[in-house]
Scaffold this active site. Sequence first.
Site, PDB file in Angstrom:
ATOM      1  N   HIS A   1      12.883   2.362  -6.446  1.00 17.44           N
ATOM      2  CA  HIS A   1      12.611   0.645  -6.001  1.00 17.44           C
ATOM      3  C   HIS A   1      11.595   1.001  -4.455  1.00 17.44           C
ATOM      4  CE1 HIS A   1      15.078   2.650  -2.424  1.00 17.44           C
ATOM      5  NE2 HIS A   1      13.589   1.789  -1.592  1.00 17.44           N
TER       6      HIS A   1
HETATM    7  C1  UD1 Z   1      13.375  -2.909   1.864  1.00 15.78           C
HETATM    8  C2  UD1 Z   1      12.179  -1.780   2.719  1.00 15.78           C
HETATM    9  C3  UD1 Z   1      13.441  -0.543   2.073  1.00 15.78           C
HETATM   10  C4  UD1 Z   1      14.578  -0.253   1.644  1.00 15.78           C
HETATM   11  C5  UD1 Z   1      14.402  -1.719   0.829  1.00 15.78           C
HETATM   12  C6  UD1 Z   1      15.914  -0.956   0.568  1.00 15.78           C
HETATM   13  C7  UD1 Z   1      11.091  -2.657   4.574  1.00 15.78           C
HETATM   14  C8  UD1 Z   1       9.277  -2.664   4.047  1.00 15.78           C
HETATM   15  N1  UD1 Z   1      11.626  -2.542   3.163  1.00 15.78           N
HETATM   16  O1  UD1 Z   1      12.220  -2.778   0.397  1.00 15.78           O
HETATM   17  O2  UD1 Z   1      12.503   0.213   3.390  1.00 15.78           O
HETATM   18  O3  UD1 Z   1      14.228   0.809   1.098  1.00 15.78           O
HETATM   19  O4  UD1 Z   1      14.838  -2.663   1.471  1.00 15.78           O
HETATM   20  O5  UD1 Z   1      16.582  -1.644  -1.256  1.00 15.78           O
HETATM   21  O6  UD1 Z   1      11.546  -3.244   4.957  1.00 15.78           O
HETATM   22  N2  UD1 Z   1      14.800  -9.304  -3.760  1.00 15.78           N
HETATM   23  C9  UD1 Z   1      14.950  -9.723  -4.382  1.00 15.78           C
HETATM   24  N3  UD1 Z   1      16.767 -10.063  -3.639  1.00 15.78           N
HETATM   25  C10 UD1 Z   1      16.489  -9.433  -2.091  1.00 15.78           C
HETATM   26  C11 UD1 Z   1      16.198  -8.370  -1.827  1.00 15.78           C
HETATM   27  C12 UD1 Z   1      14.599  -8.553  -2.114  1.00 15.78           C
HETATM   28  O7  UD1 Z   1      14.634 -10.158  -4.741  1.00 15.78           O
HETATM   29  O8  UD1 Z   1      18.120  -9.489  -2.188  1.00 15.78           O
HETATM   30  C13 UD1 Z   1      12.995  -8.692  -3.950  1.00 15.78           C
HETATM   31  C14 UD1 Z   1      12.292 -10.017  -3.974  1.00 15.78           C
HETATM   32  O9  UD1 Z   1      11.246 -10.478  -4.591  1.00 15.78           O
HETATM   33  C15 UD1 Z   1      11.355  -8.815  -2.874  1.00 15.78           C
HETATM   34  C16 UD1 Z   1      11.489  -7.369  -3.365  1.00 15.78           C
HETATM   35  O10 UD1 Z   1      12.503  -7.531  -3.928  1.00 15.78           O
HETATM   36  O11 UD1 Z   1       9.877  -9.146  -2.415  1.00 15.78           O
HETATM   37  C17 UD1 Z   1      11.788  -6.456  -2.285  1.00 15.78           C
HETATM   38  O12 UD1 Z   1      11.941  -6.976  -0.949  1.00 15.78           O
HETATM   39  P1  UD1 Z   1      11.736  -6.602   0.546  1.00 15.78           P
HETATM   40  O13 UD1 Z   1      12.528  -7.131   1.410  1.00 15.78           O
HETATM   41  O14 UD1 Z   1      10.001  -7.172   1.116  1.00 15.78           O
HETATM   42  O15 UD1 Z   1      11.526  -4.699   0.226  1.00 15.78           O
HETATM   43  P2  UD1 Z   1      12.544  -4.277  -0.864  1.00 15.78           P
HETATM   44  O16 UD1 Z   1      11.670  -3.317  -1.721  1.00 15.78           O
HETATM   45  O17 UD1 Z   1      13.654  -4.020  -0.698  1.00 15.78           O
HETATM   46  N1  UDP Z   2      23.495   1.720  -3.678  1.00 17.14           N
HETATM   47  C1  UDP Z   2      24.097   0.735  -4.530  1.00 17.14           C
HETATM   48  N2  UDP Z   2      23.737  -0.102  -5.347  1.00 17.14           N
HETATM   49  C2  UDP Z   2      22.854   0.559  -5.888  1.00 17.14           C
HETATM   50  C3  UDP Z   2      22.393   1.703  -5.111  1.00 17.14           C
HETATM   51  C4  UDP Z   2      22.087   2.078  -3.840  1.00 17.14           C
HETATM   52  O1  UDP Z   2      25.429  -0.069  -3.443  1.00 17.14           O
HETATM   53  O2  UDP Z   2      23.218  -0.198  -7.252  1.00 17.14           O
HETATM   54  C5  UDP Z   2      23.575   2.457  -2.692  1.00 17.14           C
HETATM   55  C6  UDP Z   2      23.432   3.800  -2.201  1.00 17.14           C
HETATM   56  O3  UDP Z   2      24.814   4.423  -2.337  1.00 17.14           O
HETATM   57  C7  UDP Z   2      23.094   3.748  -1.158  1.00 17.14           C
HETATM   58  C8  UDP Z   2      22.017   2.588  -0.381  1.00 17.14           C
HETATM   59  O4  UDP Z   2      22.363   1.870  -1.880  1.00 17.14           O
HETATM   60  O5  UDP Z   2      23.605   3.508  -0.241  1.00 17.14           O
HETATM   61  C9  UDP Z   2      20.808   3.414  -0.528  1.00 17.14           C
HETATM   62  O6  UDP Z   2      20.056   1.783  -0.193  1.00 17.14           O
HETATM   63  P1  UDP Z   2      18.552   1.712  -0.946  1.00 17.14           P
HETATM   64  O7  UDP Z   2      18.483   2.646  -2.022  1.00 17.14           O
HETATM   65  O8  UDP Z   2      18.199   0.508  -1.103  1.00 17.14           O
HETATM   66  O9  UDP Z   2      17.418   1.471   0.187  1.00 17.14           O
HETATM   67  P2  UDP Z   2      16.960   3.225   0.679  1.00 17.14           P
HETATM   68  O10 UDP Z   2      18.336   4.110   0.999  1.00 17.14           O
HETATM   69  O11 UDP Z   2      15.769   3.853   0.644  1.00 17.14           O
HETATM   70  O12 UDP Z   2      16.275   2.429   2.366  1.00 17.14           O
END
Ligand code: UD1
Ligand code: UDP
Length: 354
Positions: free
Chosen positions: A204
């Site tokens: 992601h």
């Molecule tokens: C964010 C964090 C990243 C973290 C990740 C965990 C920042 C800059 N990034 O990235 O460090 O690893 O969360 O998963 O803070 N969206 C949905 N539903 C949701 C959330 C997001 O549909 O509940 C979609 C939307 O299209 C959105 C995109 O995902 O634009 C990105 O979401 P965003 O929170 O900006 O960043 P992440 O890629 O989730």
């Molecule tokens: N995770 C989860 N369901 C999923 C994928 C990940 O519960 O389908 C959990 C995973 O076990 C870990 C956390 O989400 O604890 C990691 O989140 P993510 O990879 O979104 O973010 P990052 O750690 O890179 O910030």
Amino acid sequence: MIGIILGTRPEIIKMSPIIRYCEKNNIDHFVLHTGQHYSYEMDKIFFDMLNLPQPLYNLDVGSGTHAAQTGKIMEGIENILLEEKPEMIIVQGDTNTVLAGSLTASKLNIKVGHVEAGLRSFDRTMPEEINRVVSDHIADYLFAPTEISKKQLLKENIDANKVFVTGNTIVDAVQQNLKIASKKTNVLDGFGLSPKNYVLVTSHRAENVDSKNRLANILSGLKLVKEEFSVPIVFPIHPRTEKMIQKFGLSMEGINTIKPQGFLEFLQLEANAKIVLTDSGGIQEETCILGVPCVTLRENTERPETLNVKSNVLAGVDSSEILRCTTEMLSRNSNWENPYGDGKAAEKIVSICT
Ligand code: UD1
Ligand code: UDP
């Protein structure tokens, strides 16, 4: 009073042991959810399944550009902090929620505790790296998971009196939930999988999935791995990745894409995987804790501990490198030691805060 600020999936998971500890020990606290993540599978599922109380506040900020999202979160947090007047706030990790929380609180002269301090990828093109560096330099209490992260903070001239090595709360979360997971759910059966006979994938990171070229390379790498080892590829798709796959018109043929899983289900999938390929930060740690080999789909990592104990290797996104690194990791012994602590990080952190 402590204000616990969170907003995304990994923050809910890694803060859960801290919230549980506060609840159990009647420590005066409140939880503020920024709403950075809001889809059921990215948010509420974790409160429901991990038996966490509903946050007292939810700002519902949703998605947006970095500035818009960070700004909205700051404004919302400021209103609440002015009203609640906590002695300190705690943030965890490196998201925009963390940056906004630490910046807002510090300007109100409210003490800031940063859980998972001192991680560095040394790659300033990552939004997370900016968030980490700024939050660490604003924070009053820096909870470094390991001696390596503490050393980095001292190198940056942060006062040693502010830095505490506590371990990572992900160990607490894994220990607390793994047993419940194996009793409660049998996710493998549901997906027709057998233990140690499938590859689990997550991706992601913005730098990977927002680039058509890099995302296509990752998918080609997965297809090579599937052919070489004749195993199913199971890929719970983050909403960001789903959106970009559709936008770029990429094919997921041959890959078992599933919706994002709850933590209990995901832990089961991880613990039983032959190997995990990921660009997630938390998953590099969890595989290390669970004794499952990991290939990281990035050129760098802020988790060098996993490379040092040899639970993880950096593949980048070149498809042949993904295959080579998968083969290499599968030839290694999985008897490394967990460098992330004893599962008592939450207790240590809250005790220092109170
Ligand atoms: C964010 C964090 C990243 C973290 C990740 C965990 C920042 C800059 N990034 O990235 O460090 O690893 O969360 O998963 O803070 N969206 C949905 N539903 C949701 C959330 C997001 O549909 O509940 C979609 C939307 O299209 C959105 C995109 O995902 O634009 C990105 O979401 P965003 O929170 O900006 O960043 P992440 O890629 O989730
Ligand atoms: N995770 C989860 N369901 C999923 C994928 C990940 O519960 O389908 C959990 C995973 O076990 C870990 C956390 O989400 O604890 C990691 O989140 P993510 O990879 O979104 O973010 P990052 O750690 O890179 O910030």
